[in-house]
Every structure is written in structure tokens, then in C-alpha cells.
Design a protein around this motif. Structure first.
Motif, PDB file in Angstrom:
ATOM      1  N   PHE A 127     -38.005  -1.210  -2.401  1.00  0.00           N
ATOM      2  CA  PHE A 127     -37.029  -2.056  -1.711  1.00  0.00           C
ATOM      3  C   PHE A 127     -35.861  -2.414  -2.631  1.00  0.00           C
ATOM      4  CE2 PHE A 127     -35.600  -6.476  -1.098  1.00  0.00           C
ATOM      5  CZ  PHE A 127     -34.934  -6.325   0.110  1.00  0.00           C
ATOM      6  N   HIS A 128     -36.164  -2.926  -3.810  1.00  0.00           N
ATOM      7  CA  HIS A 128     -35.097  -3.396  -4.692  1.00  0.00           C
ATOM      8  C   HIS A 128     -34.237  -2.251  -5.221  1.00  0.00           C
ATOM      9  CE1 HIS A 128     -35.653  -7.692  -4.824  1.00  0.00           C
ATOM     10  NE2 HIS A 128     -36.957  -7.530  -4.929  1.00  0.00           N
ATOM     11  N   GLU A 129     -34.853  -1.137  -5.545  1.00  0.00           N
ATOM     12  CA  GLU A 129     -34.064  -0.009  -6.034  1.00  0.00           C
ATOM     13  C   GLU A 129     -33.000   0.403  -5.022  1.00  0.00           C
ATOM     14  OE1 GLU A 129     -36.587   3.251  -6.942  1.00  0.00           O
ATOM     15  OE2 GLU A 129     -37.455   2.326  -8.722  1.00  0.00           O
ATOM     16  N   HIS A 130     -33.382   0.444  -3.766  1.00  0.00           N
ATOM     17  CA  HIS A 130     -32.462   0.948  -2.758  1.00  0.00           C
ATOM     18  C   HIS A 130     -31.417  -0.076  -2.346  1.00  0.00           C
ATOM     19  CE1 HIS A 130     -35.665   4.009  -2.363  1.00  0.00           C
ATOM     20  NE2 HIS A 130     -34.642   4.786  -2.096  1.00  0.00           N
ATOM     21  N   PHE A 131     -31.762  -1.351  -2.381  1.00  0.00           N
ATOM     22  CA  PHE A 131     -30.809  -2.368  -1.944  1.00  0.00           C
ATOM     23  C   PHE A 131     -30.195  -3.096  -3.139  1.00  0.00           C
ATOM     24  CE2 PHE A 131     -33.154  -1.528   1.927  1.00  0.00           C
ATOM     25  CZ  PHE A 131     -32.117  -1.429   2.845  1.00  0.00           C
ATOM     26  N   THR A 132     -29.724  -2.297  -4.086  1.00  0.00           N
ATOM     27  CA  THR A 132     -28.967  -2.790  -5.231  1.00  0.00           C
ATOM     28  C   THR A 132     -27.705  -1.946  -5.353  1.00  0.00           C
ATOM     29  OG1 THR A 132     -30.972  -3.475  -6.414  1.00  0.00           O
ATOM     30  CG2 THR A 132     -28.984  -3.176  -7.729  1.00  0.00           C
ATOM     31  N   TYR A 133     -26.564  -2.611  -5.447  1.00  0.00           N
ATOM     32  CA  TYR A 133     -25.299  -1.891  -5.575  1.00  0.00           C
ATOM     33  C   TYR A 133     -25.186  -1.228  -6.954  1.00  0.00           C
ATOM     34  CZ  TYR A 133     -23.411  -4.179  -1.352  1.00  0.00           C
ATOM     35  OH  TYR A 133     -23.176  -4.605  -0.069  1.00  0.00           O
ATOM     36  N   PRO A 134     -24.267  -0.288  -7.109  1.00  0.00           N
ATOM     37  CA  PRO A 134     -24.073   0.348  -8.416  1.00  0.00           C
ATOM     38  C   PRO A 134     -23.673  -0.612  -9.530  1.00  0.00           C
ATOM     39  CG  PRO A 134     -23.101   1.709  -6.698  1.00  0.00           C
ATOM     40  CD  PRO A 134     -23.500   0.415  -6.046  1.00  0.00           C
ATOM     41  N   ASP A 135     -23.189  -1.813  -9.184  1.00  0.00           N
ATOM     42  CA  ASP A 135     -22.854  -2.790 -10.227  1.00  0.00           C
ATOM     43  C   ASP A 135     -24.033  -3.697 -10.564  1.00  0.00           C
ATOM     44  OD1 ASP A 135     -23.007  -4.455  -8.030  1.00  0.00           O
ATOM     45  OD2 ASP A 135     -21.011  -5.341  -8.275  1.00  0.00           O
ATOM     46  N   GLY A 136     -25.220  -3.377 -10.033  1.00  0.00           N
ATOM     47  CA  GLY A 136     -26.430  -4.114 -10.372  1.00  0.00           C
ATOM     48  C   GLY A 136     -26.728  -5.314  -9.503  1.00  0.00           C
ATOM     49  N   THR A 137     -25.820  -5.699  -8.619  1.00  0.00           N
ATOM     50  CA  THR A 137     -26.040  -6.883  -7.793  1.00  0.00           C
ATOM     51  C   THR A 137     -26.814  -6.517  -6.523  1.00  0.00           C
ATOM     52  OG1 THR A 137     -23.900  -6.593  -6.684  1.00  0.00           O
ATOM     53  CG2 THR A 137     -23.958  -8.012  -8.631  1.00  0.00           C
ATOM     54  N   PRO A 138     -27.665  -7.429  -6.042  1.00  0.00           N
ATOM     55  CA  PRO A 138     -28.408  -7.156  -4.809  1.00  0.00           C
ATOM     56  C   PRO A 138     -27.474  -7.104  -3.595  1.00  0.00           C
ATOM     57  CG  PRO A 138     -29.414  -8.952  -6.065  1.00  0.00           C
ATOM     58  CD  PRO A 138     -28.068  -8.699  -6.664  1.00  0.00           C
ATOM     59  N   VAL A 139     -27.829  -6.271  -2.631  1.00  0.00           N
ATOM     60  CA  VAL A 139     -27.037  -6.144  -1.403  1.00  0.00           C
ATOM     61  C   VAL A 139     -27.137  -7.440  -0.606  1.00  0.00           C
ATOM     62  CG1 VAL A 139     -26.816  -4.898   0.775  1.00  0.00           C
ATOM     63  CG2 VAL A 139     -27.293  -3.651  -1.349  1.00  0.00           C
ATOM     64  N   GLU A 140     -25.992  -8.010  -0.282  1.00  0.00           N
ATOM     65  CA  GLU A 140     -25.936  -9.320   0.370  1.00  0.00           C
ATOM     66  C   GLU A 140     -26.107  -9.251   1.883  1.00  0.00           C
ATOM     67  OE1 GLU A 140     -22.195  -7.689   1.626  1.00  0.00           O
ATOM     68  OE2 GLU A 140     -23.423  -7.433  -0.153  1.00  0.00           O
ATOM     69  N   THR A 141     -25.833  -8.112   2.486  1.00  0.00           N
ATOM     70  CA  THR A 141     -25.793  -8.010   3.944  1.00  0.00           C
ATOM     71  C   THR A 141     -27.133  -8.335   4.590  1.00  0.00           C
ATOM     72  OG1 THR A 141     -24.167  -6.255   3.615  1.00  0.00           O
ATOM     73  CG2 THR A 141     -25.073  -6.488   5.824  1.00  0.00           C
ATOM     74  N   ILE A 142     -28.229  -8.048   3.903  1.00  0.00           N
ATOM     75  CA  ILE A 142     -29.561  -8.278   4.469  1.00  0.00           C
ATOM     76  C   ILE A 142     -30.189  -9.573   3.961  1.00  0.00           C
ATOM     77  CG2 ILE A 142     -30.021  -5.834   4.879  1.00  0.00           C
ATOM     78  CD1 ILE A 142     -31.582  -5.824   2.223  1.00  0.00           C
ATOM     79  N   ASN A 143     -29.421 -10.371   3.234  1.00  0.00           N
ATOM     80  CA  ASN A 143     -29.935 -11.587   2.595  1.00  0.00           C
ATOM     81  C   ASN A 143     -29.671 -12.791   3.496  1.00  0.00           C
ATOM     82  OD1 ASN A 143     -30.592 -13.720   0.873  1.00  0.00           O
ATOM     83  ND2 ASN A 143     -29.630 -12.785  -0.910  1.00  0.00           N
ATOM     84  N   ASP A 144     -30.703 -13.534   3.853  1.00  0.00           N
ATOM     85  CA  ASP A 144     -30.502 -14.670   4.756  1.00  0.00           C
ATOM     86  C   ASP A 144     -30.363 -16.005   4.027  1.00  0.00           C
ATOM     87  OD1 ASP A 144     -33.102 -15.079   3.936  1.00  0.00           O
ATOM     88  OD2 ASP A 144     -33.930 -15.376   5.946  1.00  0.00           O
ATOM     89  N   ARG A 145     -30.173 -15.968   2.698  1.00  0.00           N
ATOM     90  CA  ARG A 145     -30.001 -17.233   1.985  1.00  0.00           C
ATOM     91  C   ARG A 145     -28.764 -17.275   1.103  1.00  0.00           C
ATOM     92  NH1 ARG A 145     -34.923 -20.297  -0.781  1.00  0.00           N
ATOM     93  NH2 ARG A 145     -33.086 -21.544  -1.299  1.00  0.00           N
ATOM     94  N   ASN A 146     -28.328 -16.147   0.597  1.00  0.00           N
ATOM     95  CA  ASN A 146     -27.249 -16.165  -0.392  1.00  0.00           C
ATOM     96  C   ASN A 146     -26.196 -15.117  -0.068  1.00  0.00           C
ATOM     97  OD1 ASN A 146     -30.049 -16.645  -2.001  1.00  0.00           O
ATOM     98  ND2 ASN A 146     -28.451 -18.034  -2.711  1.00  0.00           N
ATOM     99  N   ARG A 147     -24.958 -15.510  -0.203  1.00  0.00           N
ATOM    100  CA  ARG A 147     -23.846 -14.581   0.004  1.00  0.00           C
ATOM    101  C   ARG A 147     -23.584 -13.737  -1.238  1.00  0.00           C
ATOM    102  NH1 ARG A 147     -20.340 -15.179   4.206  1.00  0.00           N
ATOM    103  NH2 ARG A 147     -18.694 -14.308   2.889  1.00  0.00           N
ATOM    104  N   TYR A 148     -24.003 -14.209  -2.379  1.00  0.00           N
ATOM    105  CA  TYR A 148     -23.794 -13.468  -3.627  1.00  0.00           C
ATOM    106  C   TYR A 148     -24.926 -13.819  -4.578  1.00  0.00           C
ATOM    107  CZ  TYR A 148     -21.624 -18.021  -4.415  1.00  0.00           C
ATOM    108  OH  TYR A 148     -21.386 -19.372  -4.466  1.00  0.00           O
ATOM    109  N   TRP A 149     -25.189 -12.920  -5.515  1.00  0.00           N
ATOM    110  CA  TRP A 149     -26.302 -13.077  -6.453  1.00  0.00           C
ATOM    111  C   TRP A 149     -25.990 -12.239  -7.687  1.00  0.00           C
ATOM    112  CZ3 TRP A 149     -30.568 -16.169  -5.347  1.00  0.00           C
ATOM    113  CH2 TRP A 149     -31.655 -16.089  -6.214  1.00  0.00           C
ATOM    114  N   ARG A 150     -26.257 -12.783  -8.843  1.00  0.00           N
ATOM    115  CA  ARG A 150     -25.979 -12.052 -10.075  1.00  0.00           C
ATOM    116  C   ARG A 150     -27.000 -10.928 -10.290  1.00  0.00           C
ATOM    117  NH1 ARG A 150     -26.799 -14.406 -14.653  1.00  0.00           N
ATOM    118  NH2 ARG A 150     -28.346 -15.874 -13.860  1.00  0.00           N
ATOM    119  N   VAL A 151     -26.699 -10.050 -11.241  1.00  0.00           N
ATOM    120  CA  VAL A 151     -27.691  -9.069 -11.679  1.00  0.00           C
ATOM    121  C   VAL A 151     -28.926  -9.832 -12.142  1.00  0.00           C
ATOM    122  CG1 VAL A 151     -28.191  -7.197 -13.287  1.00  0.00           C
ATOM    123  CG2 VAL A 151     -25.873  -7.483 -12.382  1.00  0.00           C
TER     124      VAL A 151
END
Length: 617
Positions: free
Chosen positions: A295-319
Motif C-alpha cells: 500500500f505505502h509503496e504505491h501511494f507515495t509520490y516521487p518526492d517521498g510524500t504520501p498521496v493526499e487524495t485518499i487520505n481522510d484526515r490530512n491534506r498534506y504530510w511530510r516524508v
């Protein structure tokens, strides 16, 4: 006919997969190891690669270098302010969780490894003891709330206690132990009440699953270290259930419900299950870690941040620094941990990152690596719930048809109202699909009828195809839309929305895209407007846009009826109010929906089509 050979991707290094002659689309499937079609031109390279697997040359060595740099900052600050209390030290930016720094010093002192130059270093032991004594002093003064805002701080102190116990002496061991046990005891009482609740989700347990799992991990370790079997067994029972029952098949632990992930906080729950495996060797935990790694490997952008679109708590998250050691059970997981660690630098570590990287170094499992999605030129991944992601060259597009109930009396859970994001390798996130709360104007669609505003879909379907492109269908009360995303080229990505009206049209309905505009940079329109974005309100109509906008190295071709507003401040769940910083503001490009009746037809296919085209400079 050309000869083709199916080969498991685990045999290949990143450099090999990136070789132009060998580039083919890699379509990774849940719980299946991705496969690669190799042409004969790669046969010689294949023979050389099959014999050996790539081993990480970075980990755990990089962990120790980061710990060394980070703890040096701590030691310097404590030497500069020898009388500083915890409140003073924690006031420094990024040092809010100062107690967690103790584990960095403890691991450097106690962890024997060729890459750890500080093994047995009395300076590290002395610094760890200084930090631990400071924490004990604060707790004895009744300042435990300032010591441990969360249970995570106490866990780091307990890990350090376990490593350093032989060096502490009886009096200090007793002093530290009393303070740590005082933090654990209330959690035991709370956990006992909740252990048999129907689900470990917030609507049932009244806290977040990541916290409940963290309580359990702290209880397990406290019980093991201090010889309290009741605590240890309670923690183990809860964590076994997290591993065996609570995880969704797609590898996440839903916080509000099982209908979708909470991407960032999933790292925290994952860490506790990984910790549980270290002490239990429960096969259910290892299976859960495998699913979560996918799950995490696939839903991580190339800049290391988690994909926000499927996140129901946070609009942004650090590496994320949490739980790398849980990924390290698997070859691709080690590469993923290596990938994430590459974004950290010793001169600007936060204290929680310092503590978590120390835990990663402590429990890391060395072994061979294999490529991850971020190493591939192309990949696609679709969950069993309606959400998926596709990387095509420089573009990464996430589509989400996730549907969940609203948490009306909780500030922490966002409405799942955003449905797509577009990321570019060089330009970063361009379109965000992040959710919000009490802000339907930021939803991908809203409709107004019967005196109410509806901004979340009532049904959805996601279809992903390597050949024909991807299609996300979202149904609302008075229409449904098909979002078509054809396969993009290096310099061209299209989003095409096709509306089908249903029943009586609403008095108002609208499509919105949230654009990641950059304050201080210029926005240019086809009509000749040039605006340096700041705090001043910007509202541009169709005539002022003229058909496209240009900003931050990309151009967006818009619908003739599109409008743009800036800045929109989304909901901040921790403040329970809109954001105030421009760095978190978005621009909104909106297009009104025209769903009017055609010859009295109840169903009106192709009532409207709205297209956007993105091109990088």
C-alpha cells in the motif's frame, strides 16, 4: 516471433529496469510481485543479474549518520543552556517532541554495527542519561503533560531505558521506571475498556486507531521490560487483532472507517504492528506488514510524500520516518526505506524524526533490495476499493471514488470530496485531491437542491486500463460524470469530464479543481493578465482567463466558462478552522454545470463535456 520471458522484478536493480532497451510498463498488483516482459536484447544483462540480488549500500549506515548529526545538535543546545527545562528546549522549532531524542543517543551507544562509530561511546551514554534525568525531573514535578503530550514520547524513553539499563545504576533505574510506569498505567485502564469493541475505529473506540495501537505497543514493551505480564498480554492481544482482523485487504487501517485509508497516520499504526512482530514473531503481523508495504509503496509520490487524495484526515504530510524497520522485512521494502531516508538531512531533523530514525536503526533487517514503483518509468495500481494510481513517465495521477460518511462532530476527519490529483516529477503537485470540511466550494463537484448543498458522490466506479486509459465515474443526485484520463505523453496530460444529467436539473452545480499555486510567483493568463500571487483576493472570470493559465512551469488549458479564485484556505483539522498560511492555500478553477433538460428526457447522456489539458514548459 520475438522471444519473451516473464521474470520476477525482484531479480533486477533500479539501474537495470531504467535501461532504455528494457523499459516496459510494470503493472503491480496487490499482494502479487510485479512482473516484467523482457525482450531478447536484455538477455545478457539478465544472466548477469540473476546470480546476485542488490543489497542496500545506504542502510542502516545512513541511519547512524543521521543520528550522529541530529544528536550533536541536541548535545550542543544542552551544553549552551545547561539549566534549561523541557519547556525551553521543546520551544525550539521542530523540537516539540524533545523527549524522543533520548533514543538516538541510546542507540548510538548500545547498537553494535560496523557503520556505528559511536558504539560504546561514553559521550553518548552521558547525553542519554542527561536527557532521561531531565524527563524524570519534569515528571516528578508533576509536569508529565509537558513531558509526554503523546504516548510516543514515553515509548522512546522506555526503549532507551531497555538499552541502557545495565549502565544506569539501581537508583536511576528506579527513578526512570516510576515515571514511565506512571505514564503507562492510565493507558492500561483505557485500553481494557476498549479491547473487545466491535472495530478499532474512532466511532467505536473514541480515539484514533494509530493512538490505540501505540498504547498497546507501549503496554507490551512496559510489561516485557518491567515484568508485568498483564500489561504485556493486553498489549499483545490488541496488536494481534490489529494485524489479523483490523487491517483492510488493501493494506491500510482505516481511522474513521474501513472504507478508505488515512495515509499518513497509517505509518504510525504500521509501526506498532512492526514493533509487535519484533517481540512476538506472530505470522499474522508479518502478513499485515507485507500488505501495508504494498500500500505505502504505491501511494507515495516521487518526492517521498504520501498521496493526499485518499487520505481522510490530512491534506498534506511530510516524508515519513516512522516504521522503516517494518518495511525492511522485504527486499522491496528495504528499497522503499532507503528511498524515504534519502529525503532526510542531519542538519534539520525534528526530534520525532530523530527518535523514529533511531528506532529504525535499532530494528532494521538487512538484506537484498529490489525496485519499487518510484524506480519504474511506468506503473499502475488499483485497490479493491475504488481508488488507484498510475505513473506514466513524469506524470502521476491518483483517482479516488472513495465514499465515506461524514464525521460531523469531529474536527479531525475531512470529507472525502476530492477525487483526483496530478503530480509531475519536476513540478511537484499541480492538482490536489485533498479533502476538506465545511467547504463544499473545494469539492470536485457540488450540487444545490432542496435548499441543501451536496458535495460528495453517492456512488462511484473506477476502471483502469493500460490500453484505453482510466475512467472514474462519480454519481450525484442529479447527474453522474465520467472522468476520462487518456495515457499522457511526456508533455501533455488531459482530463476530460463527461456529464450525464438525471432527472430535474439542480438550480446550481459546479466542477472545481484545486490548484497548487505558489505564493510569490506569477500567474499569467491567455488574456494577458499577470498577477504575483499573495494575500490579496484574486477573482478571474472567463474573459480574464481567455482559455489558459500559466504558473510555476506549467500551463493549464481551461474550459471557456472557467473561473479562477485565489487564495482559498482549506480546513485545518488541528485548529478546527481554515488554514492561515499562504503555503497551504490553493487556487480553485471552477466551471458551472449545464445539465438542462433535453426534450424532457430523464436521462441525458453527454449533457456537457469539460476538458483540461496540462503541459509543462
Amino acid at each position: 516471433m520475438s522471444l519473451k520471458l516473464m521474470i520476477e522484478k525482484s531479480f533486477f536493480s533500479s539501474a537495470f529496469l531504467d535501461a532504455p532497451a528494457c523499459q516496459r510498463r510494470v503493472n503491480t498488483k496487490h499482494l502479487g510481485r510485479a512482473q516484467l516482459m523482457l525482450a531478447p536484447v536484455c538477455w545478457i544483462l539478465l544472466q548477469l543479474t540473476l546470480a546476485t540480488a542488490a543489497w542496500s549500500k545506504q542502510l542502516p549506515a545512513r541511519y547512524f549518520r543521521l543520528l550522529e548529526a541530529g544528536i550533536a545538535q541536541v548535545g550542543k543546545q544542552m551544553d549552551t543552556q545547561p539549566a534549561a527545562n523541557l519547556e525551553t528546549l521543546a520551544a525550539r522549532p521542530g523540537w516539540k517532541r524533545f523527549p524522543q531524542s533520548i533514543l538516538a543517543a541510546a542507540v548510538l551507544y548500545a547498537k553494535q554495527h560496523p557503520a556505528n562509530a559511536h558504539y560504546g561511546d561514553p559521550k553518548m551514554l552521558s547525553l542519554a542519561i542527561r536527557i532521561g534525568d531531565l524527563l524524570a525531573t519534569e515528571c516528578e514535578k508533576g509536569h508529565s503533560e509537558t513531558c509526554f503530550e503523546e504516548e510516543w514520547d514515553a515509548h522512546m524513553w522506555l526503549e532507551a531505558y531497555r538499552l541502557l539499563a545495565p549502565e544506569l545504576g539501581e537508583e536511576r533505574r528506579g527513578r526512570w521506571r516510576r515515571s514511565i510506569e506512571a505514564e503507562v498505567a492510565p493507558l492500561v485502564s483505557d485500553a481494557m475498556k476498549r479491547q473487545d469493541f466491535p472495530w478499532y475505529n474512532t466511532p467505536y473506540i473514541g480515539t484514533s486507531p494509530n493512538h490505540f495501537a501505540s498504547w498497546a505497543a507501549l503496554m507490551l514493551l512496559s510489561g516485557r521490560v518491567f515484568g508485568n505480564k498483564d500489561w504485556e498480554n493486553l498489549g499483545a492481544r490488541i496488536l494481534h487483532r490489529f494485524a489479523a482482523e483490523e487491517q483492510a485487504p488493501d493494506g491500510y487501517w482505516g481511522e474513521h472507517s474501513r472504507s478508505g485509508p488515512t495515509t499518513g497516520y497509517n505509518h504510525i499504526t504500521f509501526t506498532q504492528v512492526a514493533f509487535y512482530w519484533e517481540y512476538s514473531k506472530d505470522p499474522a503481523a508479518l502478513e499485515a506488514l507485507r500488505r501495508a508495504t504494498d500500500f505505502h509503496e504505491h501511494f507515495t509520490y516521487p518526492d517521498g510524500t504520501p498521496v493526499e487524495t485518499i487520505n481522510d484526515r490530512n491534506r498534506y504530510w511530510r516524508v515519513d520516518s516512522w516504521g522503516h524497520f517494518g518495511f525492511s522485512h522485504f527486499p522491496d521494502g528495504r528499497r522503499y526505506a532507503e528511498f524515504l531516508t534519502g529525503f532526510f538531512h542531519g542538519d534539520d531533523l525534528t526530534m520525532d524524526d530523530l527518535g523514529r530514525l533511531a528506532q529504525d536503526a535499532l530494528y532494521y533487517h538487512e538484506g537484498p533490495t529490489e525496485p519499487i514503483p518510484q524506480d519504474q518509468p511506468h506503473y499502475s495500481y488499483q485497490m479493491s476499493v475504488p481508488a488507484g494510481i498510475r505513473k506514466t513517465g513524469p506524470w502521476v495521477v491518483c483517482l479516488s471514488g472513495l465514499i465515506s460518511t461524514q464525521a460531523v462532530n469531529s474536527r479531525f476527519y475531512l470529507d472525502r470530496q476530492g477525487n483526483l490529483s496530478v503530480f509531475h516529477n519536476k513540478l511537484g503537485l499541480i492538482v490536489t485531491g485533498a479533502g476538506s470540511k465545511r467547504q463544499p466550494d473545494l469539492a470536485t463537484f457540488f450540487e444545490k437542491l432542496q435548499g441543501q448543498t451536496f458535495h460528495m458522490p453517492i456512488s462511484s466506479r473506477l476502471q483502469m486500463s493500460d490500453n484505453s486509459g482510466d475512467r472514474l465515474s462519480l454519481a450525484y443526485n442529479t447527474f453522474f460524470t465520467d472522468l476520462y484520463v487518456p495515457r499522457p505523453s511526456e508533455d501533455h496530460l488531459q482530463l476530460r469530464f463527461v456529464m450525464t444529467g438525471r432527472g430535474e436539473p439542480p438550480p446550481e452545480a459546479q466542477l472545481n479543481l484545486q490548484l497548487c499555486l505558489k505564493a510569490g510567483e506569477t500567474l499569467e493568463t491567455a488574456a494577458g493578465r499577470r498577477i504575483v500571487l499573495g494575500t490579496e483576493r484574486v477573482e478571474l472570470g472567463p474573459e480574464e482567463l481567455g482559455g489558459w493559465i500559466h504558473h510555476h512551469g506549467w500551463r493549464l488549458k481551461t474550459d471557456p466558462m472557467a473561473r479562477l479564485t485565489w487564495p482559498a484556505y482549506p480546513h485545518n483539522p488541528y485548529a478546527d478552522a481554515p488554514e492561515t498560511a499562504l503555503e497551504h492555500a490553493v487556487g480553485v478553477v471552477s466551471v458551472p454545470l449545464k445539465l438542462g433538460a433535453k426534450s424532457g428526457k430523464y436521462i441525458r447522456p453527454n449533457a456537457q463535456e469539460i476538458s483540461f489539458t496540462l503541459t509543462p514548459d
